[in-house]
Scaffold this motif. Structure first.
Motif, short mmCIF file in Angstrom:
data_model
loop_
_atom_site.label_atom_id
_atom_site.label_comp_id
_atom_site.label_asym_id
_atom_site.label_seq_id
_atom_site.Cartn_x
_atom_site.Cartn_y
_atom_site.Cartn_z
N VAL A 1 -14.60 -6.66 -6.30
CA VAL A 1 -13.27 -7.25 -6.08
C VAL A 1 -12.20 -6.21 -6.37
CG1 VAL A 1 -11.64 -8.96 -6.96
CG2 VAL A 1 -14.00 -9.64 -6.43
N ASN A 2 -12.44 -5.44 -7.44
CA ASN A 2 -11.47 -4.41 -7.79
C ASN A 2 -11.34 -3.37 -6.67
OD1 ASN A 2 -9.68 -2.94 -9.39
ND2 ASN A 2 -11.34 -1.62 -10.09
N LEU A 3 -12.50 -2.91 -6.18
CA LEU A 3 -12.47 -1.89 -5.12
C LEU A 3 -11.81 -2.45 -3.86
CD1 LEU A 3 -16.02 -0.25 -5.50
CD2 LEU A 3 -13.82 0.61 -6.34
N THR B 1 -8.92 12.22 -11.53
CA THR B 1 -8.13 11.53 -12.56
C THR B 1 -8.01 10.04 -12.33
OG1 THR B 1 -6.18 12.13 -11.33
CG2 THR B 1 -6.75 13.55 -13.16
N ILE B 2 -8.20 9.57 -11.10
CA ILE B 2 -7.98 8.13 -10.85
C ILE B 2 -8.97 7.26 -11.63
CG2 ILE B 2 -6.87 8.31 -8.59
CD1 ILE B 2 -9.65 7.63 -7.38
N PHE B 3 -10.06 7.89 -12.12
CA PHE B 3 -11.03 7.08 -12.89
C PHE B 3 -10.67 7.04 -14.37
CE2 PHE B 3 -13.45 8.17 -9.12
CZ PHE B 3 -13.96 6.93 -8.77
N PHE C 1 -5.31 4.08 -17.21
CA PHE C 1 -3.85 4.10 -17.08
C PHE C 1 -3.35 5.19 -16.13
CE2 PHE C 1 -4.85 2.63 -21.42
CZ PHE C 1 -4.51 1.30 -21.26
N VAL C 2 -4.21 5.64 -15.23
CA VAL C 2 -3.75 6.64 -14.27
C VAL C 2 -3.50 5.98 -12.93
CG1 VAL C 2 -4.43 8.64 -12.90
CG2 VAL C 2 -4.84 8.62 -15.37
N GLN C 3 -2.33 6.24 -12.43
CA GLN C 3 -1.99 5.79 -11.08
C GLN C 3 -1.42 6.98 -10.35
OE1 GLN C 3 0.68 2.59 -12.18
NE2 GLN C 3 -0.91 1.10 -11.63
N GLY D 1 -8.17 -0.46 -13.40
CA GLY D 1 -9.24 -1.02 -12.57
C GLY D 1 -10.39 -0.07 -12.33
N LEU D 2 -10.12 1.16 -11.93
CA LEU D 2 -11.21 2.10 -11.64
C LEU D 2 -11.94 2.55 -12.90
CD1 LEU D 2 -9.75 4.30 -8.75
CD2 LEU D 2 -11.51 2.52 -8.61
N ALA D 3 -11.15 2.71 -13.99
CA ALA D 3 -11.79 3.11 -15.26
C ALA D 3 -12.78 2.05 -15.69
CB ALA D 3 -10.73 3.32 -16.33
N GLY E 1 -7.94 7.83 4.75
CA GLY E 1 -8.60 6.69 4.13
C GLY E 1 -9.51 7.13 2.99
N SER E 2 -10.06 6.12 2.31
CA SER E 2 -10.91 6.40 1.15
C SER E 2 -12.20 5.63 1.27
CB SER E 2 -10.23 5.97 -0.15
OG SER E 2 -8.89 6.43 -0.16
N THR E 3 -13.26 6.19 0.68
CA THR E 3 -14.53 5.46 0.58
C THR E 3 -14.98 5.51 -0.87
OG1 THR E 3 -15.10 6.12 2.82
CG2 THR E 3 -16.89 5.27 1.43
P1 ADP Z 1 -4.50 0.22 -10.24
O1 ADP Z 1 -4.44 -0.97 -11.11
O2 ADP Z 1 -3.29 1.05 -10.24
O3 ADP Z 1 -5.03 -0.08 -8.91
P2 ADP Z 1 -6.92 1.62 -10.46
O4 ADP Z 1 -7.58 2.26 -11.61
O5 ADP Z 1 -7.63 0.56 -9.76
O6 ADP Z 1 -5.54 1.12 -11.00
O7 ADP Z 1 -6.54 2.76 -9.46
C1 ADP Z 1 -5.95 3.94 -9.95
C2 ADP Z 1 -5.19 4.63 -8.83
O8 ADP Z 1 -6.07 5.14 -7.85
C3 ADP Z 1 -4.29 3.74 -8.05
O9 ADP Z 1 -3.07 3.59 -8.67
C4 ADP Z 1 -4.17 4.45 -6.73
O10 ADP Z 1 -3.16 5.44 -6.83
C5 ADP Z 1 -5.50 5.10 -6.58
N1 ADP Z 1 -6.35 4.29 -5.68
C6 ADP Z 1 -7.29 3.41 -6.03
N2 ADP Z 1 -7.92 2.89 -4.94
C7 ADP Z 1 -7.34 3.48 -3.87
C8 ADP Z 1 -7.54 3.37 -2.45
N3 ADP Z 1 -8.45 2.52 -1.89
N4 ADP Z 1 -6.74 4.10 -1.62
C9 ADP Z 1 -5.81 4.94 -2.15
N5 ADP Z 1 -5.58 5.10 -3.47
C10 ADP Z 1 -6.34 4.36 -4.34
#
Ligand code: ADP
Length: 576
Positions: free
Chosen positions: A469-471, A518-520, A523-525, A540-542, A564-566
């Motif tokens: 759901v998060n992804l 870093t997105i993992f 608190f990183v956005q 969410g990703l962490a 895009g992202s996978t």
């Molecule tokens: P958030 O609550 O901000 O979504 P996440 O940990 O889920 O926190 O994501 C961290 C950051 O990773 C997001 O703020 C975004 O910048 C980037 N991100 C996550 N998923 C995607 C995606 N599918 N496409 C582009 N950027 C993404």
């Protein structure tokens, strides 16, 4: 009437010639000669024997020296008791008595025939020392040695009547000499071998002896230890002056004084390894063995040992490394404990804070609902719109706080995983259902790829749903209207650990390469778009990666900015 032989003067000569007067005494050969029928030989009856023959025979029979006589042209044989053992036990004695020389000594006639001939023809006596004459004796051919002389014996008329052999069998002496020679040979081989062993022994060996402790013998390994100096023949302290004061001389003297060995392990010695070189520290295992003389007194020592410097150094290195690694381990342990404490403090803080925030937020929600329901009085349209906004904000804040709490729990390791075999297609459809309305409202196409019904992962059903759901929510959040999101599943048949990868692929804004790692982090956005960041917590990703790893899986991303992202969630395959 026959004349009385004892009284008739005419028979004096023949009286003296009577067998008992020639063959005198009780020796075996005297008896045999008396009994022998000499008339059957060319010598004729004793009575007819010449004086010379009678004298030599009686002398021979009385002698205790081995003697043997050949007489007359037939070389008829007579020998004494002392000679008899030379025949052994094979029946040659007494057959030899009265036999003809040439017929009897067929085995060695070739050797002795010519010698007898020399004597008989007046060419003088012969002398043979330690002559090898193998004869048939004791039923076999035996190696026999003799020292003998053949001498002519003159008959009454001065002619040579016979050959007298005075002999000594020297077989025993020769055999002992041969034995001795072979033993000496063996000894010399053994000595050479021993010397080689001594010289080439891998451990060092040295013999130090005498009151001045002089090096008598040194092997190659010892030379190597002391730097190939000329030390043999020199006293210890002169040969190796640098060992003065290192205690070795005292040990050597003590071993000699007490005749007791000395054994030392890893002893330190400083030596010049090459002539003139600075002193070097070496370590040796050594044994000083007292070198005893015939009376049991020590006259020196045999020093035997091995250079164990490399082992000692290695051992020291190991000990140093162990101490260092122990220190490092303690440091790491302290750092870990510190980090844990800090983590705990952070989690505690977050938990308390979240709780403190949640209570008033719930109150806000409750009161908004009361207002909305008109319980406090009528609500205008304008007010209704405001209440809805308050409610949205309240829910958003509450969701945020819940996530913070979730993460805090994960961090403290207090999350439990209920692992089960979860059919992948079921998990995908459930997650898709939850996000579909969002996607639809944003005009995004959301599809679920083919996934065989029997394909299962080993996972915690609820946590798997949370990750998906998060992804998917992120994909919806970061994909523009008209984009698409695909939910795919793929199996990897690794023989050891087969896995299933679930991919969430979007055609959204993508992520810059430098941000991918870093997105993992919590608190990183990615702050490229401030309006979007307000929608999330950066947790969410962490949380998702922690949950994936908690179930033995991984969460990875591949992305291209603007394309895009996978996100790929890989989990252990169930069953099998
Ligand atoms: P958030 O609550 O901000 O979504 P996440 O940990 O889920 O926190 O994501 C961290 C950051 O990773 C997001 O703020 C975004 O910048 C980037 N991100 C996550 N998923 C995607 C995606 N599918 N496409 C582009 N950027 C993404």
């Amino acid at each position: 009437m026959a004349p009385d032989p004892t009284t008739s003067p005419s028979t004096h000569a023949s009286q003296g010639a009577r067998a008992e007067n020639v063959f005198v005494g009780e020796s075996e050969m005297a008896q045999r000669c008396r009994e022998f029928d000499w008339a059957s030989t060319s010598l004729g009856p004793v009575e007819q024997w010449s004086n010379s023959l009678r004298t030599i025979v009686s002398t021979l029979l009385m002698s205790r020296n081995p003697m043997f006589l050949w007489w007359g042209p037939d070389l008829v044989q007579i020998y004494n008791d002392a000679y008899r053992p030379s025949f052994g036990g094979g029946g040659r004695h007494p057959r030899a008595l009265g036999a003809r020389g040439k017929e009897f000594w067929t085995d060695i006639w070739e050797a002795i025939g010519p010698q007898i001939e020399t004597v008989m023809t007046g060419q003088g006596a012969t002398w043979h020392e330690d002559q090898h004459l193998p004869i048939e004796r004791n039923g076999r051919m035996e190696d026999v040695w003799w020292t003998y002389g053949y001498s002519p014996v003159r008959d009454d008329d001065g002619s040579i009547g016979g050959t007298l052999v005075v002999c000594q069998e020297t077989t025993q002496r020769i055999l002992s000499e041969l034995k001795m020679r072979s033993l000496l040979g063996e000894l010399s081989v053994a000595k050479t071998r021993l010397a080689d062993v001594f010289r080439l022994a891998p451990s060092f060996l040295a013999v130090i002896a005498g009151p001045d402790l002089v090096f008598e013998l040194v092997n190659d390994a010892y030379y190597q230890l002391v730097g190939h100096r000329d030390i043999v023949g020199k006293p210890l302290l002169e040969a190796l002056p640098e060992i003065r004061g290192q205690g070795y001389e005292a040990i050597v003297r003590n071993v000699i004084a007490t005749a007791t060995p000395f054994v030392g392990r890893a002893l330190r010695v400083t030596l010049a390894r090459t002539p003139g070189a600075p002193l070097e520290e070496r370590f040796v295992d050594l044994i000083y063995q007292p070198l005893l003389d015939g009376e049991g007194n020590a006259r020196g020592i045999v020093a035997h040992g091995t250079d164990v410097t490399e082992q000692v150094t290695a051992q020291r290195d190991v000990e140093r490394l162990l101490a260092e690694s122990e220190l490092a381990r303690a440091d790491a342990e302290a750092a870990r404990a510190e980090a844990e404490a800090a983590n705990r403090a952070k989690s505690d803080f977050l938990a308390v804070m979240s709780h403190e925030l949640r209570t008033p937020l719930n109150a806000i929600g409750g009161y908004v609902q009361l207002l909305e329901m008109g319980i406090r009085g009528p609500v205008t349209e304008q007010q209704q719109a405001d209440l809805t906004r308050i409610q949205t904000s309240q829910r958003h804040l509450l969701g945020l706080i819940n996530e913070v709490l979730n993460y805090a729990k994960l961090e403290t390791g207090s999350v439990r995983y209920d692992l089960a075999d979860v059919p992948v297609h079921v998990a995908l459809e459930a997650a898709e259902e939850l996000v579909a309305p969002q996607a639809q409202s944003r005009g995004i196409t959301l599809t679920v790829g083919d996934c065989p019904r029997e394909r299962c992962v080993r996972a915690d059903r609820e946590k798997l749903r949370q990750i998906l759901v998060n992804l998917l929510s992120n994909a919806v959040k970061f994909t523009d209207r008209g984009g698409r999101i695909d939910l795919l599943c793929e199996q990897h048949d690794d023989a050891v650990a087969p896995t299933v990868t679930i991919s969430v692929r979007d055609t959204g804004i993508g992520i810059a390469p430098e941000k991918l790692d870093t997105i993992f982090e919590p608190f990183v956005q990615v702050r490229s778009d401030l309006t979007r960041t307000a929608e999330g917590t950066g947790l969410g990703l962490a949380i998702s990666r922690d949950l994936a790893e908690g179930m033995g899986g991984t969460l990875e991303v591949e992305s291209e900015k603007g394309v895009g992202s996978t996100f790929r969630l890989t989990l252990p395959m169930a069953g099998r």
